[in-house]
Motif scaffolding. Structure first.
Motif, PDB file in Angstrom:
ATOM      1  N   ALA A  23      21.448  17.723  29.138  1.00 34.28           N
ATOM      2  CA  ALA A  23      20.245  17.462  29.929  1.00 34.28           C
ATOM      3  C   ALA A  23      18.966  17.839  29.178  1.00 34.28           C
ATOM      4  CB  ALA A  23      20.314  18.213  31.250  1.00 34.28           C
ATOM      5  N   ASP A  24      19.011  18.897  28.393  1.00 33.87           N
ATOM      6  CA  ASP A  24      17.784  19.406  27.763  1.00 33.87           C
ATOM      7  C   ASP A  24      17.045  18.385  26.898  1.00 33.87           C
ATOM      8  OD1 ASP A  24      17.759  21.877  28.990  1.00 33.87           O
ATOM      9  OD2 ASP A  24      18.938  22.828  27.416  1.00 33.87           O
ATOM     10  N   PRO A  25      17.724  17.590  26.069  1.00 31.37           N
ATOM     11  CA  PRO A  25      16.957  16.618  25.275  1.00 31.37           C
ATOM     12  C   PRO A  25      16.217  15.599  26.145  1.00 31.37           C
ATOM     13  CG  PRO A  25      19.166  16.874  24.384  1.00 31.37           C
ATOM     14  CD  PRO A  25      19.130  17.613  25.684  1.00 31.37           C
ATOM     15  N   HIS A  26      16.827  15.186  27.254  1.00 33.48           N
ATOM     16  CA  HIS A  26      16.144  14.265  28.168  1.00 33.48           C
ATOM     17  C   HIS A  26      14.907  14.939  28.757  1.00 33.48           C
ATOM     18  CE1 HIS A  26      19.242  11.166  28.129  1.00 33.48           C
ATOM     19  NE2 HIS A  26      20.134  12.151  28.181  1.00 33.48           N
ATOM     20  N   HIS A  27      15.058  16.208  29.109  1.00 29.96           N
ATOM     21  CA  HIS A  27      13.925  16.963  29.635  1.00 29.96           C
ATOM     22  C   HIS A  27      12.820  17.044  28.591  1.00 29.96           C
ATOM     23  CE1 HIS A  27      11.828  20.904  30.200  1.00 29.96           C
ATOM     24  NE2 HIS A  27      11.579  20.317  31.345  1.00 29.96           N
ATOM     25  N   GLN A  28      13.161  17.313  27.351  1.00 27.81           N
ATOM     26  CA  GLN A  28      12.156  17.421  26.293  1.00 27.81           C
ATOM     27  C   GLN A  28      11.462  16.080  26.041  1.00 27.81           C
ATOM     28  OE1 GLN A  28      10.983  20.172  25.146  1.00 27.81           O
ATOM     29  NE2 GLN A  28      12.460  21.376  26.268  1.00 27.81           N
ATOM     30  N   ALA A  42       7.982   9.476  31.658  1.00 23.55           N
ATOM     31  CA  ALA A  42       8.541  10.831  31.720  1.00 23.55           C
ATOM     32  C   ALA A  42       9.486  10.973  32.896  1.00 23.55           C
ATOM     33  CB  ALA A  42       7.413  11.855  31.821  1.00 23.55           C
ATOM     34  N   LEU A  43       9.146  10.357  34.020  1.00 23.24           N
ATOM     35  CA  LEU A  43      10.010  10.435  35.204  1.00 23.24           C
ATOM     36  C   LEU A  43      11.406   9.906  34.917  1.00 23.24           C
ATOM     37  CD1 LEU A  43       7.670   9.461  38.153  1.00 23.24           C
ATOM     38  CD2 LEU A  43       9.010  11.545  37.931  1.00 23.24           C
ATOM     39  N   ASP A  44      11.501   8.835  34.138  1.00 22.28           N
ATOM     40  CA  ASP A  44      12.820   8.290  33.781  1.00 22.28           C
ATOM     41  C   ASP A  44      13.637   9.319  32.996  1.00 22.28           C
ATOM     42  OD1 ASP A  44      12.251   5.864  35.021  1.00 22.28           O
ATOM     43  OD2 ASP A  44      11.574   4.921  33.148  1.00 22.28           O
ATOM     44  N   ALA A  45      12.980   9.991  32.063  1.00 23.14           N
ATOM     45  CA  ALA A  45      13.679  11.001  31.264  1.00 23.14           C
ATOM     46  C   ALA A  45      14.099  12.188  32.127  1.00 23.14           C
ATOM     47  CB  ALA A  45      12.790  11.465  30.110  1.00 23.14           C
ATOM     48  N   TYR A  46      13.207  12.634  33.021  1.00 27.09           N
ATOM     49  CA  TYR A  46      13.561  13.743  33.914  1.00 27.09           C
ATOM     50  C   TYR A  46      14.705  13.341  34.850  1.00 27.09           C
ATOM     51  CZ  TYR A  46       9.106  15.856  32.506  1.00 27.09           C
ATOM     52  OH  TYR A  46       8.065  16.398  31.802  1.00 27.09           O
ATOM     53  N   ALA A  47      14.669  12.113  35.328  1.00 27.89           N
ATOM     54  CA  ALA A  47      15.735  11.642  36.220  1.00 27.89           C
ATOM     55  C   ALA A  47      17.083  11.686  35.516  1.00 27.89           C
ATOM     56  CB  ALA A  47      15.430  10.237  36.726  1.00 27.89           C
ATOM     57  N   GLU A  48      17.098  11.314  34.256  1.00 28.83           N
ATOM     58  CA  GLU A  48      18.352  11.355  33.498  1.00 28.83           C
ATOM     59  C   GLU A  48      18.805  12.794  33.290  1.00 28.83           C
ATOM     60  OE1 GLU A  48      21.746   9.857  31.640  1.00 28.83           O
ATOM     61  OE2 GLU A  48      20.332   9.008  33.056  1.00 28.83           O
ATOM     62  N   ALA A  49      17.871  13.681  32.991  1.00 28.11           N
ATOM     63  CA  ALA A  49      18.228  15.101  32.852  1.00 28.11           C
ATOM     64  C   ALA A  49      18.837  15.620  34.149  1.00 28.11           C
ATOM     65  CB  ALA A  49      17.000  15.923  32.468  1.00 28.11           C
ATOM     66  N   LEU A  50      18.242  15.242  35.269  1.00 24.41           N
ATOM     67  CA  LEU A  50      18.743  15.717  36.566  1.00 24.41           C
ATOM     68  C   LEU A  50      20.046  15.038  36.964  1.00 24.41           C
ATOM     69  CD1 LEU A  50      15.327  16.000  38.375  1.00 24.41           C
ATOM     70  CD2 LEU A  50      16.839  17.889  37.712  1.00 24.41           C
ATOM     71  N   ARG A  51      20.269  13.819  36.490  1.00 26.05           N
ATOM     72  CA  ARG A  51      21.562  13.169  36.737  1.00 26.05           C
ATOM     73  C   ARG A  51      22.670  13.955  36.041  1.00 26.05           C
ATOM     74  NH1 ARG A  51      25.258  10.449  34.456  1.00 26.05           N
ATOM     75  NH2 ARG A  51      24.199  10.245  32.458  1.00 26.05           N
ATOM     76  N   ILE A  52      22.382  14.393  34.831  1.00 27.68           N
ATOM     77  CA  ILE A  52      23.365  15.137  34.050  1.00 27.68           C
ATOM     78  C   ILE A  52      23.524  16.558  34.579  1.00 27.68           C
ATOM     79  CG2 ILE A  52      23.840  16.102  31.757  1.00 27.68           C
ATOM     80  CD1 ILE A  52      22.308  13.582  30.662  1.00 27.68           C
ATOM     81  N   HIS A  56      18.968  21.582  37.011  1.00 27.20           N
ATOM     82  CA  HIS A  56      18.082  21.889  35.886  1.00 27.20           C
ATOM     83  C   HIS A  56      16.699  22.201  36.467  1.00 27.20           C
ATOM     84  CE1 HIS A  56      15.825  21.476  32.166  1.00 27.20           C
ATOM     85  NE2 HIS A  56      16.955  21.375  31.500  1.00 27.20           N
ATOM     86  N   PRO A  57      16.318  23.487  36.540  1.00 27.50           N
ATOM     87  CA  PRO A  57      15.104  23.854  37.280  1.00 27.50           C
ATOM     88  C   PRO A  57      13.816  23.337  36.663  1.00 27.50           C
ATOM     89  CG  PRO A  57      15.994  25.756  36.131  1.00 27.50           C
ATOM     90  CD  PRO A  57      16.980  24.631  35.957  1.00 27.50           C
ATOM     91  N   THR A  58      13.693  23.353  35.357  1.00 32.85           N
ATOM     92  CA  THR A  58      12.427  22.910  34.771  1.00 32.85           C
ATOM     93  C   THR A  58      12.285  21.394  34.826  1.00 32.85           C
ATOM     94  OG1 THR A  58      13.390  23.106  32.567  1.00 32.85           O
ATOM     95  CG2 THR A  58      12.039  24.938  33.324  1.00 32.85           C
ATOM     96  N   ALA A  59      13.384  20.650  34.737  1.00 30.13           N
ATOM     97  CA  ALA A  59      13.295  19.193  34.856  1.00 30.13           C
ATOM     98  C   ALA A  59      12.888  18.813  36.275  1.00 30.13           C
ATOM     99  CB  ALA A  59      14.623  18.537  34.491  1.00 30.13           C
ATOM    100  N   ARG A  60      13.396  19.530  37.241  1.00 32.69           N
ATOM    101  CA  ARG A  60      13.044  19.244  38.638  1.00 32.69           C
ATOM    102  C   ARG A  60      11.547  19.466  38.857  1.00 32.69           C
ATOM    103  NH1 ARG A  60      16.818  22.075  42.827  1.00 32.69           N
ATOM    104  NH2 ARG A  60      18.306  20.847  41.649  1.00 32.69           N
ATOM    105  N   LEU A  61      11.050  20.597  38.410  1.00 38.69           N
ATOM    106  CA  LEU A  61       9.630  20.919  38.571  1.00 38.69           C
ATOM    107  C   LEU A  61       8.757  19.946  37.785  1.00 38.69           C
ATOM    108  CD1 LEU A  61       7.522  22.839  39.728  1.00 38.69           C
ATOM    109  CD2 LEU A  61       7.848  24.285  37.720  1.00 38.69           C
TER     110      LEU A  61
END
Length: 85
Positions: A23-28, A42-52, A56-61
């Motif tokens: 998840a972390d690379p998607h978040h980054q 960015a929302l697409d990348a965060y959504a993928e991080a959260l799917r995985i 993931h607290p920082t991706a959610r925020l």
């Protein structure tokens, strides 16, 4: 600048290619896109991080912040039309 942001995104996309289960690379990627004024992308990348990793607290925020920026028209990829158009 823009070149360094693009390089960072490319590097994180390579990590995603090698480790799509992380998840972390998607978040980054999301962080870099949001910093570049591209909250919708960015929302697409965060959504993928959260799917995985749904917890993931920082991706959610970060996704919430990007959604607010996108909704308020602060997106370099999708500028809002001006009232003068």
């Amino acid at each position: 600048g823009r070149k360094r942001t693009d390089e960072a995104i490319a590097a994180y996309r390579e990590v995603v290619r090698l480790r799509p289960d992380r998840a972390d690379p998607h978040h980054q990627i999301g962080q870099a896109l949001k910093g570049a004024g591209r909250p919708r992308a960015a929302l697409d990348a965060y959504a993928e991080a959260l799917r995985i990793q749904p917890d993931h607290p920082t991706a959610r925020l970060a996704a919430v912040g990007a959604a607010i920026r996108a909704a308020s028209g602060q997106d370099a990829d999708h500028p809002e039309p001006s009232d003068e158009d």
